[in-house]
Each structure stands twice: as structure tokens, then as C-alpha cells.
Design an enzyme around this catalytic site. Structure first.
Site, short mmCIF file in Angstrom:
data_model
loop_
_atom_site.label_atom_id
_atom_site.label_comp_id
_atom_site.label_asym_id
_atom_site.label_seq_id
_atom_site.Cartn_x
_atom_site.Cartn_y
_atom_site.Cartn_z
N ASP A 74 0.86 -1.17 0.00
CA ASP A 74 0.00 0.00 0.00
C ASP A 74 0.90 1.23 0.00
O ASP A 74 2.10 1.13 0.30
CB ASP A 74 -0.88 -0.05 1.25
CG ASP A 74 -1.70 1.21 1.44
OD1 ASP A 74 -2.44 1.58 0.51
OD2 ASP A 74 -1.58 1.83 2.50
N ASP A 81 -0.28 5.17 0.88
CA ASP A 81 -0.58 6.15 1.93
C ASP A 81 -0.69 5.46 3.29
O ASP A 81 -1.50 4.54 3.48
CB ASP A 81 -1.90 6.86 1.63
CG ASP A 81 -1.83 7.66 0.35
OD1 ASP A 81 -1.54 8.86 0.42
OD2 ASP A 81 -2.08 7.07 -0.72
N ASP A 98 -1.47 -0.80 6.02
CA ASP A 98 -1.68 -0.17 7.32
C ASP A 98 -3.14 -0.19 7.75
O ASP A 98 -3.47 0.30 8.83
CB ASP A 98 -1.21 1.29 7.29
CG ASP A 98 -2.06 2.14 6.35
OD1 ASP A 98 -2.26 1.73 5.20
OD2 ASP A 98 -2.54 3.21 6.78
#
Length: 221
Positions: free
Chosen positions: A14, A16, A177
Site C-alpha cells: 500500500d 498512503d 496499514d
């Protein structure tokens, strides 16, 4: 090498919240777009909890918070277009790499691991941001939220990445995240790894039960 990488030939990341802290730049663009509509700024702390489902959802959440109700389609479209304009002007001014990211990506590339980026951020912003950190060439494939009809948590982007590299899902790892990353990885048959420092709508990502967690991506290598 971290045990989660045993038998793994493809690592998908991922963007961001996992590789970068992009909220400072995102919040500026969100607030400028709201200002165009005569709405008050929301600020970084709120934007922090709204990131992860793509730019349209980000603006929908910001507008709903500013208005106290769901925005009209016309307002949503106008604010989103303004956001894209403002963010394109400065996507990498205040954005920073998280500690350990460069070391991990360098080491994985040196070991011949296939690396892919799978984000819900619009594809047009990926290269300017990664180029700013000298990391674009680390990835053999970059998929944005508009690259395919489906974005995370749908497993389609991860399955596309595995097929692109000719790697079986069971030999692939999703690193993220948020619960959307873990869900996408699990549904795709990938192993999953989470970092606790990113954006997960104010919830601990550990509650999504990833296969492993690290405090820093440097722990991978």
C-alpha cells in the site's frame, strides 16, 4: 530476513500510511477544495481518519463532516475536481517517507524480489510522489484506485499483480496499514503484514488479524 517472507516471491505495498505520511499534503488540498465551496477547513487530524478508500470517498467524508449531512452529487463532483486540481499542484511538499521504508525497498529489490504498489490513490499521483523519493523504479507494477474497476478491499488488484508477475497468490505478501489492505490480501489468498503507524480510520490494524506485524518495514530485512 523476516519469517513472513519465507516462500514469498512477490511483495505488494500500500502507499498512503504504509510507505508515506501523505496526510499533510492531502489535508491542504481537501481544505482548499472545501474553501472553494464556502465550507470551513477540516484539518489534518480529521483527514487522517478519512484516508484509505480513494479520493472520492475522502471528499465525501470531508463534505459530510463540514455539512452535517450527505453532499449532493453536484457538490461532491465539484469538490472532488477541485481537490484533484489542488493536490496535483503539490502532492509531495509535506509528504514524508516512514522510517525504514527506503531500507526495506532497497534490500528487497537487491534480493530480486518482485515488488508492486497497490493503492486506492488515483494512479496519476503515484509517479510524481515516488519519483520525488527516487523510488518509482523499485516497483515493477503500480496500480492506482482507478487502474481497475475494483479497488481494495476487493482482491482484484492483488490478483492482477500476482498474474502480472506470474506468481501464485500463496507466494505473495500484501503489506498495508489498514483493514482494507488486510481484507484484500486475505481474500486474494496472499499472506498479510501490517504496520501500526498508518491510517486505519482510528482503529488498531491489529484487530484485522494480519499474519504478521512490524513496527518498521526495516524489520523485514
Amino acid at each position: 530476513m523476516h519469517s513472513v517472507l519465507s516462500g514469498i516471491h512477490l511483495v505488494t505495498f500500500d502507499l498512503d500510511g504504509t510507505l508515506i505520511d501523505s496526510v499533510p499534503d492531502l489535508a491542504v488540498a481537501v481544505d482548499r477544495a472545501l474553501d472553494d465551496q464556502g465550507l470551513s477547513p477540516r484539518g489534518e487530524s480529521r483527514v487522517h481518519d478519512w484516508v484509505g478508500n480513494g479520493s472520492r470517498k475522502l471528499l465525501e467524508r470531508a463534505l459530510r463532516d463540514a455539512l452535517g449531512e450527505a453532499p449532493s452529487v453536484a457538490l461532491h463532483d465539484a469538490a472532488h475536481e477541485a481537490f484533484l486540481h489542488y493536490y496535483a499542484q503539490a502532492p509531495n511538499v509535506r509528504t514524508r517517507l516512514h522510517p525504514g521504508v527506503r531500507e526495506a525497498l532497497d534490500a528487497l529489490r537487491e534480493r530480486g524480489m518482485a515488488l508492486a504498489l497497490v493503492t486506492n490513490k488515483p494512479h496519476a499521483f503515484i509517479a510524481p510522489i515516488l519519483d520525488g523519493f527516487g523510488l518509482f523504479d523499485h516497483f515493477g507494477l503500480c496500480l492506482g484506485g482507478d487502474s481497475l474497476p475494483q479497488g481494495k478491499p476487493d482482491p482484484a488488484p492483488l490478483l492482477y499483480a500476482a498474474a502480472h508477475f506470474g506468481v501464485a497468490p500463496r507466494e505473495s505478501l500484501m503489506v498495508g496499514d489498514s483493514r482494507h489492505d488486510i481484507e484484500a490480501g486475505r481474500r486474494a489468498g496472499f499472506r498479510t503484514l501490517a504496520v501500526p503507524y498508518g491510517y486505519n480510520h482510528g482503529e488498531p490494524v491489529a484487530s484485522s488479524c494480519p499474519d504478521a506485524m512490524v513496527e518498521s518495514l526495516a524489520e523485514l530485512v
